[in-house]
Design a protein around this motif. Structure first.
Motif, PDB file in Angstrom:
ATOM      1  N   SER A 106      13.088  17.135  -4.050  1.00 29.39           N
ATOM      2  CA  SER A 106      11.824  17.549  -3.449  1.00 29.39           C
ATOM      3  C   SER A 106      10.746  16.489  -3.661  1.00 29.39           C
ATOM      4  O   SER A 106      10.003  16.145  -2.740  1.00 29.39           O
ATOM      5  CB  SER A 106      11.382  18.883  -4.060  1.00 29.39           C
ATOM      6  OG  SER A 106      10.126  19.256  -3.580  1.00 29.39           O
ATOM      7  N   ARG A 107      10.680  15.952  -4.865  1.00 29.44           N
ATOM      8  CA  ARG A 107       9.703  14.891  -5.160  1.00 29.44           C
ATOM      9  C   ARG A 107       9.970  13.659  -4.298  1.00 29.44           C
ATOM     10  O   ARG A 107       9.045  13.033  -3.780  1.00 29.44           O
ATOM     11  CB  ARG A 107       9.753  14.496  -6.626  1.00 29.44           C
ATOM     12  CG  ARG A 107       9.155  15.502  -7.552  1.00 29.44           C
ATOM     13  CD  ARG A 107       9.252  15.027  -8.983  1.00 29.44           C
ATOM     14  NE  ARG A 107       8.860  16.072  -9.908  1.00 29.44           N
ATOM     15  CZ  ARG A 107       9.125  16.048 -11.196  1.00 29.44           C
ATOM     16  NH1 ARG A 107       9.772  15.022 -11.727  1.00 29.44           N
ATOM     17  NH2 ARG A 107       8.735  17.037 -11.978  1.00 29.44           N
ATOM     18  N   MET A 108      11.242  13.305  -4.158  1.00 31.82           N
ATOM     19  CA  MET A 108      11.591  12.127  -3.361  1.00 31.82           C
ATOM     20  C   MET A 108      11.206  12.325  -1.901  1.00 31.82           C
ATOM     21  O   MET A 108      10.732  11.393  -1.245  1.00 31.82           O
ATOM     22  CB  MET A 108      13.087  11.824  -3.502  1.00 31.82           C
ATOM     23  CG  MET A 108      13.448  11.280  -4.870  1.00 31.82           C
ATOM     24  SD  MET A 108      15.208  11.032  -5.118  1.00 31.82           S
ATOM     25  CE  MET A 108      15.610   9.877  -3.851  1.00 31.82           C
ATOM     26  N   GLU A 109      11.372  13.538  -1.378  1.00 33.05           N
ATOM     27  CA  GLU A 109      10.967  13.822  -0.004  1.00 33.05           C
ATOM     28  C   GLU A 109       9.463  13.697   0.155  1.00 33.05           C
ATOM     29  O   GLU A 109       8.983  13.141   1.146  1.00 33.05           O
ATOM     30  CB  GLU A 109      11.431  15.220   0.405  1.00 33.05           C
ATOM     31  CG  GLU A 109      12.925  15.324   0.628  1.00 33.05           C
ATOM     32  CD  GLU A 109      13.374  16.748   0.921  1.00 33.05           C
ATOM     33  OE1 GLU A 109      12.514  17.635   1.092  1.00 33.05           O
ATOM     34  OE2 GLU A 109      14.598  16.965   0.978  1.00 33.05           O
ATOM     35  N   ARG A 110       8.710  14.212  -0.824  1.00 30.97           N
ATOM     36  CA  ARG A 110       7.245  14.090  -0.756  1.00 30.97           C
ATOM     37  C   ARG A 110       6.832  12.626  -0.831  1.00 30.97           C
ATOM     38  O   ARG A 110       5.932  12.182  -0.114  1.00 30.97           O
ATOM     39  CB  ARG A 110       6.603  14.890  -1.887  1.00 30.97           C
ATOM     40  CG  ARG A 110       6.633  16.379  -1.658  1.00 30.97           C
ATOM     41  CD  ARG A 110       5.706  17.106  -2.616  1.00 30.97           C
ATOM     42  NE  ARG A 110       5.934  16.769  -4.014  1.00 30.97           N
ATOM     43  CZ  ARG A 110       6.644  17.471  -4.883  1.00 30.97           C
ATOM     44  NH1 ARG A 110       7.240  18.576  -4.496  1.00 30.97           N
ATOM     45  NH2 ARG A 110       6.774  17.082  -6.137  1.00 30.97           N
ATOM     46  N   ILE A 111       7.470  11.872  -1.709  1.00 32.85           N
ATOM     47  CA  ILE A 111       7.149  10.447  -1.837  1.00 32.85           C
ATOM     48  C   ILE A 111       7.480   9.712  -0.543  1.00 32.85           C
ATOM     49  O   ILE A 111       6.709   8.865  -0.087  1.00 32.85           O
ATOM     50  CB  ILE A 111       7.887   9.832  -3.044  1.00 32.85           C
ATOM     51  CG1 ILE A 111       7.285  10.362  -4.343  1.00 32.85           C
ATOM     52  CG2 ILE A 111       7.833   8.314  -3.009  1.00 32.85           C
ATOM     53  CD1 ILE A 111       8.074  10.003  -5.588  1.00 32.85           C
ATOM     54  N   ALA A 112       8.618  10.036   0.067  1.00 33.08           N
ATOM     55  CA  ALA A 112       8.996   9.399   1.335  1.00 33.08           C
ATOM     56  C   ALA A 112       7.956   9.700   2.406  1.00 33.08           C
ATOM     57  O   ALA A 112       7.587   8.822   3.196  1.00 33.08           O
ATOM     58  CB  ALA A 112      10.374   9.873   1.773  1.00 33.08           C
ATOM     59  N   GLY A 113       7.442  10.930   2.424  1.00 36.07           N
ATOM     60  CA  GLY A 113       6.384  11.281   3.374  1.00 36.07           C
ATOM     61  C   GLY A 113       5.119  10.483   3.134  1.00 36.07           C
ATOM     62  O   GLY A 113       4.468  10.019   4.065  1.00 36.07           O
ATOM     63  N   ARG A 114       4.775  10.309   1.861  1.00 32.51           N
ATOM     64  CA  ARG A 114       3.581   9.524   1.521  1.00 32.51           C
ATOM     65  C   ARG A 114       3.764   8.060   1.904  1.00 32.51           C
ATOM     66  O   ARG A 114       2.817   7.408   2.354  1.00 32.51           O
ATOM     67  CB  ARG A 114       3.279   9.641   0.033  1.00 32.51           C
ATOM     68  CG  ARG A 114       2.800  11.002  -0.373  1.00 32.51           C
ATOM     69  CD  ARG A 114       2.571  11.074  -1.865  1.00 32.51           C
ATOM     70  NE  ARG A 114       2.296  12.439  -2.281  1.00 32.51           N
ATOM     71  CZ  ARG A 114       2.555  12.902  -3.482  1.00 32.51           C
ATOM     72  NH1 ARG A 114       3.094  12.115  -4.401  1.00 32.51           N
ATOM     73  NH2 ARG A 114       2.288  14.150  -3.790  1.00 32.51           N
ATOM     74  N   VAL A 115       4.958   7.539   1.707  1.00 31.19           N
ATOM     75  CA  VAL A 115       5.229   6.143   2.056  1.00 31.19           C
ATOM     76  C   VAL A 115       5.062   5.942   3.559  1.00 31.19           C
ATOM     77  O   VAL A 115       4.452   4.963   3.998  1.00 31.19           O
ATOM     78  CB  VAL A 115       6.647   5.723   1.588  1.00 31.19           C
ATOM     79  CG1 VAL A 115       7.056   4.404   2.211  1.00 31.19           C
ATOM     80  CG2 VAL A 115       6.692   5.630   0.079  1.00 31.19           C
ATOM     81  N   LYS A 116       5.592   6.876   4.355  1.00 32.56           N
ATOM     82  CA  LYS A 116       5.435   6.774   5.809  1.00 32.56           C
ATOM     83  C   LYS A 116       3.967   6.810   6.197  1.00 32.56           C
ATOM     84  O   LYS A 116       3.524   6.050   7.052  1.00 32.56           O
ATOM     85  CB  LYS A 116       6.188   7.905   6.507  1.00 32.56           C
ATOM     86  CG  LYS A 116       7.682   7.755   6.477  1.00 32.56           C
ATOM     87  CD  LYS A 116       8.376   8.912   7.171  1.00 32.56           C
ATOM     88  CE  LYS A 116       9.887   8.819   7.037  1.00 32.56           C
ATOM     89  NZ  LYS A 116      10.561   9.974   7.660  1.00 32.56           N
ATOM     90  N   GLU A 117       3.204   7.701   5.546  1.00 38.31           N
ATOM     91  CA  GLU A 117       1.774   7.807   5.827  1.00 38.31           C
ATOM     92  C   GLU A 117       1.058   6.509   5.461  1.00 38.31           C
ATOM     93  O   GLU A 117       0.208   6.019   6.222  1.00 38.31           O
ATOM     94  CB  GLU A 117       1.187   8.983   5.051  1.00 38.31           C
ATOM     95  CG  GLU A 117      -0.270   9.252   5.340  1.00 38.31           C
ATOM     96  CD  GLU A 117      -0.784  10.445   4.568  1.00 38.31           C
ATOM     97  OE1 GLU A 117      -1.943  10.386   4.123  1.00 38.31           O
ATOM     98  OE2 GLU A 117      -0.024  11.433   4.405  1.00 38.31           O
TER      99      GLU A 117
END
Length: 89
Positions: free
Chosen positions: A35-46
């Motif tokens: 879950s943390r990795m998915e949130r981080i991936a979303g932040r990276v895209k942003e």
């Protein structure tokens, strides 16, 4: 029968229960990490999107600054040429 009065199968059952509990905790931790990795991936895209927008702005502003500098330089050159005709420098 063992020395503690428990059957060997009781020991196996308790060991199996303990192993199951450990695996359950590991599974929960793995899900939290995913879950943390998915949130981080979303932040990276942003952040990548924001960086691209900033790059566009930087390019546009650089172009504007270059145009203004060229205009001011041309104006100063024209004024100096005009004054050069009036004054022998």
């Amino acid at each position: 029968m063992s020395n503690d009065g428990k059957e060997p199968s009781d020991f196996d059952n308790s060991q199996w229960s303990e192993q199951t509990a450990i695996l359950y905790r590991l599974d929960e931790r793995t899900e939290r990490i995913d879950s943390r990795m998915e949130r981080i991936a979303g932040r990276v895209k942003e952040q990548d999107k924001r960086i691209a927008e900033h790059d566009d702005r930087i390019q546009r502003n650089t172009t504007i600054i270059n145009a203004i500098t060229f205009g001011v330089g041309s104006f100063v050159t024209a004024v100096m040429a005009k004054f050069g005709g009036f004054f022998r420098l």
